[in-house]
Design a protein around this motif. Structure first.
Motif, short mmCIF file in Angstrom:
data_model
loop_
_atom_site.label_atom_id
_atom_site.label_comp_id
_atom_site.label_asym_id
_atom_site.label_seq_id
_atom_site.Cartn_x
_atom_site.Cartn_y
_atom_site.Cartn_z
N THR A 265 2.81 1.67 -3.41
CA THR A 265 1.98 2.13 -4.53
C THR A 265 1.59 3.59 -4.36
N ARG A 266 1.34 4.02 -3.15
CA ARG A 266 1.02 5.44 -2.91
C ARG A 266 2.22 6.34 -3.21
N LEU B 18 -5.82 2.30 -10.96
CA LEU B 18 -7.23 1.99 -11.14
C LEU B 18 -7.47 0.77 -12.01
N HIS C 209 -4.21 -8.16 2.66
CA HIS C 209 -4.08 -7.90 4.09
C HIS C 209 -4.32 -9.15 4.94
N THR D 47 -7.25 -2.95 -7.46
CA THR D 47 -8.51 -2.50 -6.90
C THR D 47 -8.48 -2.60 -5.37
N GLU D 48 -9.43 -1.97 -4.74
CA GLU D 48 -9.54 -2.06 -3.27
C GLU D 48 -9.78 -3.50 -2.83
N ASN D 49 -10.57 -4.26 -3.59
CA ASN D 49 -10.81 -5.66 -3.25
C ASN D 49 -9.52 -6.46 -3.28
N ARG E 22 -6.47 -5.24 -2.91
CA ARG E 22 -5.65 -4.80 -1.77
C ARG E 22 -6.12 -5.44 -0.47
N ALA E 23 -7.42 -5.49 -0.27
CA ALA E 23 -7.98 -6.08 0.95
C ALA E 23 -7.61 -7.56 1.03
N ASP F 291 0.83 -1.21 0.00
CA ASP F 291 0.00 0.00 0.00
C ASP F 291 0.86 1.26 0.00
#
Length: 116
Positions: free
Chosen positions: A15-16, A25, A37, A29-31, A33-34, A12
């Motif tokens: 990438t930021r 994008l 975790h 995706t957020e999915n 990334r989740a 995370d």
């Protein structure tokens, strides 16, 4: 999670720091990334992935190479990557398929080295 509370040695944070939102994008995706975790296998290889990404960044590779590196690592750790993600980026798919082919060659070579 606020950016300031993200450990600096995570995917995370990396990438930021290095990829802009447009690069992210299409595939991270957020999915996805989740999913990283909660994945124990990914937690074990994440430091090595960050080191690899740092080397690629120093070499000024393109966004597709970063994507292929990250997605291939996620797949190796059992994190499901949607087929639509790969279908949307043919260059990334080709890089990942090339990495898989190279791994087959490496394992054949390693097996041959042990026997010979």
């Amino acid at each position: 999670m606020k950016a300031s509370t993200i450990p600096s040695n995570t995917l995370d944070a990396w990438t930021r720091r290095y990829l802009d939102a447009g690069d992210l994008l299409a595939w991270l995706t957020e999915n996805l990334r989740a999913s990283t975790h909660a994945n124990v296998a990914f937690a074990r290889v994440e430091p090595e992935l960050i080191q690899t990404l740092d080397v690629l960044q120093a070499l000024r590779t393109d966004a597709e190479t970063f994507a292929a590196c990250i997605l291939h690592t996620l797949q190796q750790c059992g994190v499901p990557v949607a087929e639509t993600v790969l279908a949307a980026t043919p260059q990334v798919r080709q890089l990942i398929e090339g990495q898989r082919a190279a791994e087959k060659v490496w394992s054949l070579y390693a097996a041959r080295s042990v026997v010979g």
